[in-house]
Enzyme design. Structure first.
Site, PDB file in Angstrom:
ATOM      1  N   HIS A 331      28.118  41.084  44.714  1.00 18.94           N
ATOM      2  CA  HIS A 331      29.492  40.574  44.631  1.00 18.94           C
ATOM      3  C   HIS A 331      29.914  40.140  43.251  1.00 18.94           C
ATOM      4  CE1 HIS A 331      30.299  40.256  49.013  1.00 18.94           C
ATOM      5  NE2 HIS A 331      28.996  40.056  49.085  1.00 18.94           N
ATOM      6  N   LYS A 510      42.989  30.792  43.815  1.00 18.60           N
ATOM      7  CA  LYS A 510      41.605  31.278  43.776  1.00 18.60           C
ATOM      8  C   LYS A 510      40.782  30.219  43.050  1.00 18.60           C
ATOM      9  CE  LYS A 510      43.320  34.982  41.545  1.00 18.60           C
ATOM     10  NZ  LYS A 510      42.782  36.151  42.206  1.00 18.60           N
ATOM     11  N   ARG A 511      39.445  30.376  43.063  1.00 20.74           N
ATOM     12  CA  ARG A 511      38.629  29.462  42.287  1.00 20.74           C
ATOM     13  C   ARG A 511      39.086  29.487  40.823  1.00 20.74           C
ATOM     14  NH1 ARG A 511      34.176  26.795  44.938  1.00 20.74           N
ATOM     15  NH2 ARG A 511      33.640  26.214  42.812  1.00 20.74           N
ATOM     16  N   LYS A 516      39.103  34.500  35.560  1.00 24.49           N
ATOM     17  CA  LYS A 516      40.291  34.704  36.403  1.00 24.49           C
ATOM     18  C   LYS A 516      41.571  34.351  35.635  1.00 24.49           C
ATOM     19  CE  LYS A 516      37.709  33.718  40.679  1.00 24.49           C
ATOM     20  NZ  LYS A 516      37.819  34.907  41.546  1.00 24.49           N
ATOM     21  N   THR A 618      40.074  39.582  47.172  1.00 21.76           N
ATOM     22  CA  THR A 618      40.569  39.855  48.524  1.00 21.76           C
ATOM     23  C   THR A 618      41.920  39.171  48.716  1.00 21.76           C
ATOM     24  OG1 THR A 618      39.128  38.060  49.233  1.00 21.76           O
ATOM     25  CG2 THR A 618      38.386  40.293  49.691  1.00 21.76           C
ATOM     26  N   LYS A 622      45.636  40.277  50.599  1.00 20.80           N
ATOM     27  CA  LYS A 622      46.423  39.440  51.513  1.00 20.80           C
ATOM     28  C   LYS A 622      47.866  39.350  51.041  1.00 20.80           C
ATOM     29  CE  LYS A 622      42.179  36.920  52.351  1.00 20.80           C
ATOM     30  NZ  LYS A 622      41.324  35.850  51.826  1.00 20.80           N
TER      31      LYS A 622
HETATM   32  C1  26V Z   1      30.513  33.139  40.318  1.00 18.61           C
HETATM   33  C2  26V Z   1      29.961  32.303  39.414  1.00 18.61           C
HETATM   34  C3  26V Z   1      30.661  32.159  38.166  1.00 18.61           C
HETATM   35  C4  26V Z   1      30.090  31.120  37.294  1.00 18.61           C
HETATM   36  C5  26V Z   1      28.606  31.049  37.372  1.00 18.61           C
HETATM   37  C6  26V Z   1      28.134  30.788  38.751  1.00 18.61           C
HETATM   38  C7  26V Z   1      28.765  31.661  39.700  1.00 18.61           C
HETATM   39  C8  26V Z   1      28.196  31.852  40.912  1.00 18.61           C
HETATM   40  C9  26V Z   1      28.777  32.683  41.796  1.00 18.61           C
HETATM   41  C10 26V Z   1      29.922  33.313  41.520  1.00 18.61           C
HETATM   42  C11 26V Z   1      30.569  34.218  42.471  1.00 18.61           C
HETATM   43  C12 26V Z   1      29.718  34.447  43.645  1.00 18.61           C
HETATM   44  C13 26V Z   1      29.999  35.682  44.295  1.00 18.61           C
HETATM   45  C14 26V Z   1      31.412  35.797  44.772  1.00 18.61           C
HETATM   46  O1  26V Z   1      31.993  34.954  45.427  1.00 18.61           O
HETATM   47  N1  26V Z   1      31.964  36.933  44.472  1.00 18.61           N
HETATM   48  C15 26V Z   1      33.268  37.307  44.934  1.00 18.61           C
HETATM   49  O2  26V Z   1      33.078  38.106  46.088  1.00 18.61           O
HETATM   50  C16 26V Z   1      34.291  38.535  46.648  1.00 18.61           C
HETATM   51  C17 26V Z   1      33.953  39.279  47.914  1.00 18.61           C
HETATM   52  O3  26V Z   1      33.267  40.445  47.623  1.00 18.61           O
HETATM   53  C18 26V Z   1      35.047  39.388  45.655  1.00 18.61           C
HETATM   54  O4  26V Z   1      36.284  39.747  46.222  1.00 18.61           O
HETATM   55  C19 26V Z   1      35.286  38.630  44.358  1.00 18.61           C
HETATM   56  O5  26V Z   1      35.853  39.484  43.400  1.00 18.61           O
HETATM   57  C20 26V Z   1      33.964  38.091  43.847  1.00 18.61           C
HETATM   58  O6  26V Z   1      34.164  37.233  42.727  1.00 18.61           O
END
Ligand code: 26V
Length: 775
Positions: A331, A510-511, A516, A618, A622
Site C-alpha cells: 500500500h 485525508k491524513r 499529500k 480512495t 468517493k
Molecule cells: C504512511 C506512513 C507515512 C509516514 C511514515 C509512516 C507511515 C506509515 C504508513 C503509511 C501508510 C500506510 C499504508 C496506507 O495506509 N496506505 C494507503 O493505502 C490506501 C489503500 O490502498 C491507498 O489508497 C493510499 O494511497 C495509501 O496511502
C-alpha cells in the site's frame, strides 16, 4: 433495554434498535456460515491490523431494506431516526486509507457472497480523538468500547494461547520452541451483512487476555495491584492502535501486536481446516490468506512453523503449502513506511521465526541462485521482502502504483518472479459511499435507472443519456445544492461558523502528510486571498475551502501544517474585504462519519499529492462518485479516474512521476520556482513574516524555509500549475450548467471504482475463490 419509553435516552433507543436489527442479521449470518461449511469451497481470510469501519447501525438497516419501516416505527414513538443514528460512535480501528479499504472489502465480500473472514485486533482505544487548542492539534484517547457495543459477539470459548521469547530446543529430532511469556487471544465476532441481506461474513477481532488472570495468593497476601498484574499486561497488547508514525517504529509492542493477531488467526484457520479435512497438503485448495500490507507478514513463518515443527511436514513441503496460501498487498512506496525490524529485537521475541526466515531465504536462494535477495540482511528483518518471497501473488493498488512497484521497491524480486505482481485497483463500497451517505443523489439515480446500480455500479453509465436533459440536470443540481445547505447547517451547529452555500465547496480530507501536500493547498489559498485583496470589488468565484484530517502524534511538521491552516483561516475569515469570496475551515476529528457528511456536498475534490507518492487514494473515488470534480496530479488512481471520467472533466496539473524524479536532481528547484512565480514568492513571504501569526511572527519561518531550501515534495515546483488549474476550475464554475454536466459525468463514469469490482478481481486473479450466491 429494561426501561419505559418515556425514560429512554437516544442511547437506549439506539441500543434497542441495534438489537432488533442484529437479530435479523444473525439469521442470515447463521445461514451463510452453514452454507460455507456445506459447500466446503475455498475460503478467503483477510488479515489486517486495521479495519476502519465507522458506524454499523445504518449499514444494517440499509442492507436489510428496513429504512422506511425503522423510520416509521421510531416516529410512532416520537423519535427522530437520524438522531438515533448520530448517537453511534465510530469504530475507528484504523488510521486511514488502508483500514478503510479493508472495511469496504468486507462489505463487498458479503455483497458478492464470497465465503470470507476478516481478522484483526479488537483495540480498546481506536485512533485518537483530535481537537484544536489555539489552532494546534491535541490528541485524546478514543474510548469507543466504554459503552456497550451491540455489534460484537464475545466468543470466550475461542481462545488460543500464544507465546513470546523463550528457547528453541530439539526433542526427538524435531525443533521445539518453548516460549517463556504466554498470553491468550480471545475472539470477538461481528457479522458483516451484504446488500439485501443475502449473505453475511464474520469480522473476527482478537483481544489479549492473561493465561492466569488472577493471582489469589498475592491477593490474599494483600498485594491487590500485583494480583491482577498478569491480566493488565496481557490486555495491553490489544489496548491501542498505533497511529502511523513519521519516525521509524522500532517498537516492541507493535511487533508483539503483529504476531499476536497473525498467530491467533493462523491457529483459527488451521483448526477450522483440520475439523473438515485430513490432508494438510490440500490447504492451498481451501484457504486463501491475504496480507493487508506487511503488518501480518509473520503469519507466513508462523504457518510454516506449525506445519513443519508441530505437524511434522518437511520444511520444503511446509514452505510450498504456505506459499500456496499467502498473498500480499502493498500500500505504499514511501521508504520510511516499509517495515523493518532490528534482528536482535526480532530474535529475542520470536527466536524460532528468525531461524525459519533464514531457511526461507536459503530455499529462495537455492531456487533462484542468480541473485541473493533475502528477507534478512544488514541486521534487519525486511517485512516487504519476506512477504514478497513467501507470497503466491503480490499486488499493488492502482495501475501506476503497481508499475512503480515493479520498477522501484521490488525491481529485483520482480525480475526473479515476473508473474507474481498483479494490479488490483482499489474501490469503495457504493452502499456506504453513495446510497447511504447521499440519499438525494441515490433517489435521483434510482428514479432514473432503477436500483440495480447499488450492487452493480457500472450501471451508472446508463445515466449518460439523462445528462443532456435540462430538467434532469436541474434535479441533479438541486441535489448538490441541498447537500451543501445540509452541510452548512451541520457545521454551523457544531462549529459555529456559517458557510456560504453558493460558494464552490473545495474539500481536502485525508491524513496530513507532506506528500499529500495540504501546504500546497493552503499556499494557493493565501495567494488567492492576496489577489482578492488587491482588487476590491473584483468579480470572484466564491470559494469555501474545507480541510480535515489527523496528523500522527509525532509528526511535528504535519502538526504545524494544521496549525498554519487554522491560523490562515482565522485571518481570512475575519477579513471583511474577502469574506464573501473566500472562507477557510479546518474541521476537527476527521473520521468515517465526517467523511460521509462532507463528500456529498463537495464541488471540488483535492487530490494533489506529489506524483508517485500516493499509492492509490480512495477518497478520490468517493468524491467523483458523488459528483465532485477532481483537481489533481497524475498520481495513484487519479490516473484511472481521469481516464474514465474524461480529461475535460478533471482539472489536471503538475509533474508526472518521472518528472518528479528528474526535478529533484536540480539542486535549487524550489528557488527557481519561487523566482519564476511572484504569487508564490508573496504567499511564502506572508507565512515567513508572520501575517497569520502576528503574536508569534516567527511561528512559520521553518515552513517557509523548508519549502525554499529543501522542498522534497516539490510544492514550489508544482505551484504555478496548481494555481492555473484552480483558475480553470473557477472559470468552469461560473457556468452552472456546464459544471453540473461535468459533475454528472463524473458520477455516470465512476462505476468501475466499486470495491465489488476490486473484490471480483482478487477472487479471480489471486484467490481462486467463488461466490456461493446464485447470480
Ligand atoms: C504512511 C506512513 C507515512 C509516514 C511514515 C509512516 C507511515 C506509515 C504508513 C503509511 C501508510 C500506510 C499504508 C496506507 O495506509 N496506505 C494507503 O493505502 C490506501 C489503500 O490502498 C491507498 O489508497 C493510499 O494511497 C495509501 O496511502
Amino acid at each position: 433495554m429494561g426501561k419505559d419509553p418515556e425514560h429512554a435516552k437516544f442511547f437506549d433507543w439506539r441500543m434497542a434498535l441495534s438489537h432488533a436489527i442484529r437479530d435479523r442479521i444473525v439469521d442470515r449470518w447463521v445461514a451463510s456460515t452453514r452454507r460455507t461449511y456445506e459447500q466446503d469451497g475455498k475460503r478467503v481470510y483477510y488479515l489486517s491490523m486495521e479495519f476502519l469501519i465507522g458506524r454499523l447501525l445504518e449499514d444494517g438497516i440499509v442492507n436489510l431494506g428496513l429504512v422506511e419501516e425503522v423510520g416509521e416505527t421510531l416516529r410512532t414513538f416520537g423519535i427522530d431516526y437520524r438522531s438515533v443514528l448520530e448517537d453511534e460512535p465510530d469504530a475507528a480501528l484504523g488510521n486511514g486509507g488502508l483500514g478503510r479499504l479493508a472495511a469496504c472489502f468486507l462489505d463487498s465480500l458479503s455483497t458478492i457472497g464470497c465465503p470470507a473472514m476478516g481478522y484483526g485486533i479488537r483495540y480498546e482505544n481506536g485512533l485518537f480523538k483530535q481537537s484544536f487548542v489555539d489552532g494546534r492539534q491535541v490528541e485524546s484517547p478514543e474510548t469507543w468500547l466504554q459503552e456497550p457495543h451491540p455489534w460484537e459477539f464475545g466468543r470466550p470459548e475461542v481462545r488460543f494461547t500464544l507465546g513470546f521469547r523463550g528457547e528453541v530446543t530439539t526433542e526427538n529430532g524435531r525443533t521445539v520452541w518453548k516460549p517463556s511469556e504466554l498470553l491468550q487471544a480471545e475472539a470477538f465476532d461481528t457479522p458483516i451483512v451484504g446488500w439485501q441481506g443475502r449473505w453475511a461474513n464474520t469480522l473476527r477481532l482478537w483481544a489479549g487476555r492473561a493465561v492466569d488472570p488472577f493471582d489469589l495468593d498475592r491477593f490474599n497476601a494483600g498485594d491487590f495491584a500485583a494480583a491482577a498484574e498478569h491480566e493488565a499486561l496481557a490486555r495491553t497488547i490489544s489496548r491501542v492502535l498505533y497511529p502511523e508514525d513519521s519516525n521509524e517504529a522500532g517498537k516492541e509492542l507493535r511487533l508483539k501486536q503483529e504476531f499476536f493477531f497473525s498467530a491467533a488467526s493462523i491457529r483459527d484457520i488451521l483448526r477450522r481446516f483440520e475439523g473438515q479435512h485430513e490432508d494438510l497438503r490440500a490447504l492451498p485448495k481451501k484457504v486463501a490468506i491475504q496480507l493487508n500490507d506487511t503488518h501480518p507478514a509473520i503469519a507466513g513463518p508462523e504457518l510454516l512453523r506449525i506445519l513443519h515443527d508441530e505437524r511434522g511436514l518437511s520444511f520444503e513441503e511446509a514452505l510450498e503449502i504456505t506459499h500456496g496460501c499467502m498473498n500480499y498487498t502493498n500500500h505504499t512506496l514511501l521508504p520510511e513506511a516499509l517495515e523493518r525490524w532490528d534482528e536482535r529485537l526480532f530474535g529475542r521475541l520470536l527466536p524460532r521465526h528468525l531461524q525459519i526466515i533464514d531457511r526461507i531465504d536459503d530455499a529462495h536462494y537455492r531456487a533462484n541462485p542468480t541473485r541473493l535477495l533475502s528477507a534478512r540482511s544488514d541486521g534487519q528483518v525486511k517485512m516487504g521482502e519476506l512477504s514478497f518471497i513467501v507470497a503466491n501473488k503480490v499486488n499493488g493498488v492502482s495501475a501506476l502504483h503497481t508499475d512503480l512497484m515493479k520498477k522501484t521497491v521490488f525491481k529485483d524480486l520482480h525480475g526473479l518472479h515476473p508473474d507474481r505482481i498483479v494490479n488490483e485497483t482499489n474501490g469503495v463500497t457504493p452502499r456506504r459511499w453513495l446510497h447511504s451517505c447521499n440519499p438525494g443523489l441515490s433517489s435521483l439515480i434510482t428514479d432514473s435507472i432503477g436500483d440495480g446500480w447499488i450492487a452493480d455500479l457500472e450501471q451508472l453509465e446508463r445515466l449518460e443519456p439523462f445528462i443532456g436533459k435540462d430538467d434532469w440536470l436541474h434535479r441533479f443540481r438541486a441535489v448538490k445544492a441541498e447537500n451543501k445547505v445540509t452541510l452548512c447547517d451541520y457545521i454551523a451547529e457544531r462549529h459555529g461558523m456559517r458557510l456560504n452555500p453558493d460558494a464552490m465547496f473545495d474539500i481536502q480530507i485525508k491524513r496530513i502528510h507532506e506528500y499529500k501536500r495540504q501546504h500546497l493547498n493552503i499556499l494557493e489559498a493565501i495567494a488567492h486571498w492576496q489577489e482578492i485583496k488587491d482588487t476590491p470589488g473584483g468579480d470572484w468565484v466564491p470559494r469555501v475551502k474545507i480541510f480535515a484530517g489527523k496528523a500522527a502524534q509525532g509528526y511535528h511538521f504535519a502538526k504545524d501544517i494544521i496549525h498554519l491552516i487554522n491560523d490562515v483561516a482565522k485571518v481570512v475569515n475575519a477579513d471583511a474585504e474577502t469574506r464573501d469570496s473566500l472562507q477557510v475551515i479546518f474541521l476537527p476529528n476527521y473520521n468515517v462519519t465526517l467523511a460521509e457528511h462532507l463528500i456529498p456536498a463537495a464541488d471540488l475534490s483535492e487530490q494533489i499529492s506529489t506524483a508517485g507518492k500516493e499509492a492509490s487514494g480512495t477518497g478520490n473515488m468517493k468524491f467523483a462518485l458523488n459528483g465532485a470534480l477532481t483537481i489533481g496530479t497524475l498520481d495513484g488512481a487519479n490516473v484511472e479516474i481521469r481516464e474514465r471520467v474524461g480529461e475535460e472533466n478533471f482539472f489536471l496539473f503538475g509533474m508526472l512521476a518521472d518528472e518528479v524524479m528528474q526535478r529533484r536532481m536540480i539542486h535549487d528547484h524550489a528557488q527557481q520556482a519561487i523566482a519564476a512565480d511572484p504569487r508564490l514568492a508573496r504567499a511564502l513571504e506572508a507565512i515567513r513574516s508572520g501575517t497569520f501569526s502576528p503574536q508569534d511572527p516567527g511561528r512559520y519561518v521553518h515552513i517557509a524555509d523548508n519549502l525554499t531550501w529543501s522542498d522534497y515534495f516539490l510544492v514550489c515546483s508544482d505551484f504555478s500549475a496548481y494555481w492555473q488549474a484552480q483558475r480553470e476550475a473557477d472559470h468552469a464554475y461560473r457556468d452552472p450548467d456546464l459544471w453540473a454536466r461535468k459533475a454528472a459525468l463524473n458520477v455516470a463514469r465512476s462505476g468501475w471504482f466499486s470495491s465489488d469490482r476490486t473484490i471480483r478481481g482478487y477472487m479471480c486473479d489471486i484467490w481462486g475463490a467463488e461466490s456461493l450466491l446464485a447470480p
